[in-house]
Scaffold this motif. Structure first.
Motif, PDB file in Angstrom:
ATOM      1  N   VAL A   1     -16.856  41.352  52.248  1.00 13.39           N
ATOM      2  CA  VAL A   1     -17.340  40.223  53.035  1.00 13.39           C
ATOM      3  C   VAL A   1     -18.543  39.558  52.380  1.00 13.39           C
ATOM      4  O   VAL A   1     -18.645  38.330  52.342  1.00 13.39           O
ATOM      5  CB  VAL A   1     -17.658  40.649  54.490  1.00 13.39           C
ATOM      6  CG1 VAL A   1     -18.224  39.492  55.284  1.00 13.39           C
ATOM      7  CG2 VAL A   1     -16.402  41.192  55.161  1.00 13.39           C
ATOM      8  N   GLY A   2     -19.440  40.346  51.840  1.00 10.42           N
ATOM      9  CA  GLY A   2     -20.617  39.778  51.178  1.00 10.42           C
ATOM     10  C   GLY A   2     -20.231  38.867  50.026  1.00 10.42           C
ATOM     11  O   GLY A   2     -20.731  37.744  49.904  1.00 10.42           O
ATOM     12  N   GLU A   3     -19.329  39.347  49.170  1.00  7.01           N
ATOM     13  CA  GLU A   3     -18.861  38.535  48.044  1.00  7.01           C
ATOM     14  C   GLU A   3     -18.094  37.304  48.524  1.00  7.01           C
ATOM     15  O   GLU A   3     -18.208  36.224  47.950  1.00  7.01           O
ATOM     16  CB  GLU A   3     -17.990  39.373  47.106  1.00  7.01           C
ATOM     17  CG  GLU A   3     -18.763  40.425  46.332  1.00  7.01           C
ATOM     18  CD  GLU A   3     -19.862  39.825  45.459  1.00  7.01           C
ATOM     19  OE1 GLU A   3     -19.596  38.832  44.758  1.00  7.01           O
ATOM     20  OE2 GLU A   3     -20.986  40.359  45.483  1.00  7.01           O
ATOM     21  N   TYR A   4     -17.315  37.478  49.565  1.00  4.49           N
ATOM     22  CA  TYR A   4     -16.566  36.367  50.144  1.00  4.49           C
ATOM     23  C   TYR A   4     -17.516  35.262  50.619  1.00  4.49           C
ATOM     24  O   TYR A   4     -17.342  34.089  50.287  1.00  4.49           O
ATOM     25  CB  TYR A   4     -15.723  36.881  51.315  1.00  4.49           C
ATOM     26  CG  TYR A   4     -15.106  35.810  52.176  1.00  4.49           C
ATOM     27  CD1 TYR A   4     -13.920  35.178  51.800  1.00  4.49           C
ATOM     28  CD2 TYR A   4     -15.713  35.420  53.364  1.00  4.49           C
ATOM     29  CE1 TYR A   4     -13.354  34.196  52.593  1.00  4.49           C
ATOM     30  CE2 TYR A   4     -15.152  34.434  54.162  1.00  4.49           C
ATOM     31  CZ  TYR A   4     -13.976  33.829  53.774  1.00  4.49           C
ATOM     32  OH  TYR A   4     -13.425  32.850  54.565  1.00  4.49           O
ATOM     33  N   LEU A   5     -18.550  35.660  51.371  1.00  6.05           N
ATOM     34  CA  LEU A   5     -19.515  34.678  51.880  1.00  6.05           C
ATOM     35  C   LEU A   5     -20.265  34.002  50.739  1.00  6.05           C
ATOM     36  O   LEU A   5     -20.451  32.783  50.741  1.00  6.05           O
ATOM     37  CB  LEU A   5     -20.508  35.342  52.834  1.00  6.05           C
ATOM     38  CG  LEU A   5     -19.955  35.756  54.186  1.00  6.05           C
ATOM     39  CD1 LEU A   5     -20.988  36.558  54.946  1.00  6.05           C
ATOM     40  CD2 LEU A   5     -19.511  34.538  54.984  1.00  6.05           C
ATOM     41  N   LYS A   6     -20.689  34.802  49.785  1.00  9.49           N
ATOM     42  CA  LYS A   6     -21.422  34.255  48.647  1.00  9.49           C
ATOM     43  C   LYS A   6     -20.557  33.243  47.894  1.00  9.49           C
ATOM     44  O   LYS A   6     -21.027  32.166  47.515  1.00  9.49           O
ATOM     45  CB  LYS A   6     -21.850  35.392  47.716  1.00  9.49           C
ATOM     46  CG  LYS A   6     -22.811  34.993  46.647  1.00  9.49           C
ATOM     47  CD  LYS A   6     -23.252  36.239  45.883  1.00  9.49           C
ATOM     48  CE  LYS A   6     -24.333  35.934  44.891  1.00  9.49           C
ATOM     49  NZ  LYS A   6     -24.794  37.153  44.218  1.00  9.49           N
ATOM     50  N   GLY A   7     -19.288  33.580  47.707  1.00  7.70           N
ATOM     51  CA  GLY A   7     -18.374  32.670  47.029  1.00  7.70           C
ATOM     52  C   GLY A   7     -18.170  31.378  47.801  1.00  7.70           C
ATOM     53  O   GLY A   7     -18.175  30.285  47.223  1.00  7.70           O
ATOM     54  N   ARG A   8     -18.002  31.476  49.117  1.00  6.44           N
ATOM     55  CA  ARG A   8     -17.849  30.288  49.959  1.00  6.44           C
ATOM     56  C   ARG A   8     -19.098  29.412  49.891  1.00  6.44           C
ATOM     57  O   ARG A   8     -19.018  28.199  49.813  1.00  6.44           O
ATOM     58  CB  ARG A   8     -17.596  30.682  51.412  1.00  6.44           C
ATOM     59  CG  ARG A   8     -16.280  31.349  51.647  1.00  6.44           C
ATOM     60  CD  ARG A   8     -15.175  30.386  51.419  1.00  6.44           C
ATOM     61  NE  ARG A   8     -14.245  30.447  52.515  1.00  6.44           N
ATOM     62  CZ  ARG A   8     -13.138  29.761  52.550  1.00  6.44           C
ATOM     63  NH1 ARG A   8     -12.842  28.954  51.566  1.00  6.44           N
ATOM     64  NH2 ARG A   8     -12.328  29.865  53.544  1.00  6.44           N
ATOM     65  N   ARG A   9     -20.244  30.072  49.936  1.00  8.61           N
ATOM     66  CA  ARG A   9     -21.524  29.351  49.909  1.00  8.61           C
ATOM     67  C   ARG A   9     -21.702  28.631  48.578  1.00  8.61           C
ATOM     68  O   ARG A   9     -22.051  27.441  48.533  1.00  8.61           O
ATOM     69  CB  ARG A   9     -22.676  30.337  50.156  1.00  8.61           C
ATOM     70  CG  ARG A   9     -24.047  29.722  50.085  1.00  8.61           C
ATOM     71  CD  ARG A   9     -25.114  30.722  50.466  1.00  8.61           C
ATOM     72  NE  ARG A   9     -25.194  31.888  49.627  1.00  8.61           N
ATOM     73  CZ  ARG A   9     -25.767  31.921  48.431  1.00  8.61           C
ATOM     74  NH1 ARG A   9     -26.284  30.822  47.904  1.00  8.61           N
ATOM     75  NH2 ARG A   9     -25.833  33.052  47.749  1.00  8.61           N
TER      76      ARG A   9
ATOM     77  N   LYS B   1     -14.043  30.526  57.507  1.00  9.29           N
ATOM     78  CA  LYS B   1     -12.677  30.263  57.049  1.00  9.29           C
ATOM     79  C   LYS B   1     -12.453  28.772  56.847  1.00  9.29           C
ATOM     80  O   LYS B   1     -11.658  28.368  56.005  1.00  9.29           O
ATOM     81  CB  LYS B   1     -11.662  30.771  58.080  1.00  9.29           C
ATOM     82  CG  LYS B   1     -11.463  32.241  58.074  1.00  9.29           C
ATOM     83  CD  LYS B   1     -10.466  32.722  59.079  1.00  9.29           C
ATOM     84  CE  LYS B   1      -9.299  31.809  59.319  1.00  9.29           C
ATOM     85  NZ  LYS B   1      -8.275  32.305  60.220  1.00  9.29           N
ATOM     86  N   ASP B   2     -13.146  27.965  57.645  1.00  9.01           N
ATOM     87  CA  ASP B   2     -12.950  26.520  57.601  1.00  9.01           C
ATOM     88  C   ASP B   2     -13.850  25.817  56.580  1.00  9.01           C
ATOM     89  O   ASP B   2     -13.742  24.630  56.402  1.00  9.01           O
ATOM     90  CB  ASP B   2     -13.195  25.922  58.992  1.00  9.01           C
ATOM     91  CG  ASP B   2     -12.222  26.477  60.020  1.00  9.01           C
ATOM     92  OD1 ASP B   2     -11.096  26.856  59.635  1.00  9.01           O
ATOM     93  OD2 ASP B   2     -12.585  26.522  61.216  1.00  9.01           O
ATOM     94  N   LYS B   3     -14.745  26.540  55.964  1.00  6.56           N
ATOM     95  CA  LYS B   3     -15.686  25.926  55.006  1.00  6.56           C
ATOM     96  C   LYS B   3     -15.082  25.842  53.636  1.00  6.56           C
ATOM     97  O   LYS B   3     -14.309  26.613  53.209  1.00  6.56           O
ATOM     98  CB  LYS B   3     -16.994  26.697  54.984  1.00  6.56           C
ATOM     99  CG  LYS B   3     -17.718  26.559  56.313  1.00  6.56           C
ATOM    100  CD  LYS B   3     -19.179  26.560  56.068  1.00  6.56           C
ATOM    101  CE  LYS B   3     -19.922  26.179  57.321  1.00  6.56           C
ATOM    102  NZ  LYS B   3     -19.956  24.795  57.628  1.00  6.56           N
TER     103      LYS B   3
END
Length: 128
Positions: free
Chosen positions: A78-86, A126-128
């Motif tokens: 999740v951390g990597e997922y959020l960082k990637g989205r950001r 998910k929508d970002k």
């Protein structure tokens, strides 16, 4: 997809197993199983590990009792997922947190993986 509580109740019925026996066999409290079979119990409060133990007990796919959110938090960093989205959005942590209406301190904990990301916040990402 049907509700998790209905899948659990169906498995109990088909296996002719009581909530008490199931709880004892998988190592959780009877109250846990009682809660998980209640229509009004929030699925976001259910623990992935308990749902996976249920699946193992009933010999079904490990994510049979999970919803999309449970599968996500169990299979994605999740951390990597959020960082990637950001980073994809070209935002700082502060900007990304603000775009989701989340306190910066909370967002940082999600990105570090220190706390489980709440389902409503996950849905926004998910929508970002």
């Amino acid at each position: 997809m049907d509700k998790i509580c209905n899948r659990i109740k169906y498995a109990l019925c088909m296996g002719q197993i009581s909530q008490m026996k199931l709880a004892m066999d998988i190592g959780v409290s009877r109250d846990c199983i009682f809660d998980y079979t209640r229509e009004d119990y929030p699925e976001k409060s259910m623990q992935v590990e308990t749902l996976k133990r249920l699946a193992e007990y009933f010999e079904v796919d490990q994510y049979h009792f999970c919803n999309e959110y449970h599968r996500f938090i169990d299979t994605v960093n999740v951390g990597e997922y959020l960082k990637g989205r950001r980073k994809k959005a070209g935002m700082s942590q502060r900007e990304f947190a603000e775009s989701m209406n989340v306190a910066l301190v909370s967002y940082k904990q999600y990105e570090r993986g220190a706390v489980r990301i709440p389902e409503p916040i996950w849905r926004i990402t998910k929508d970002k």
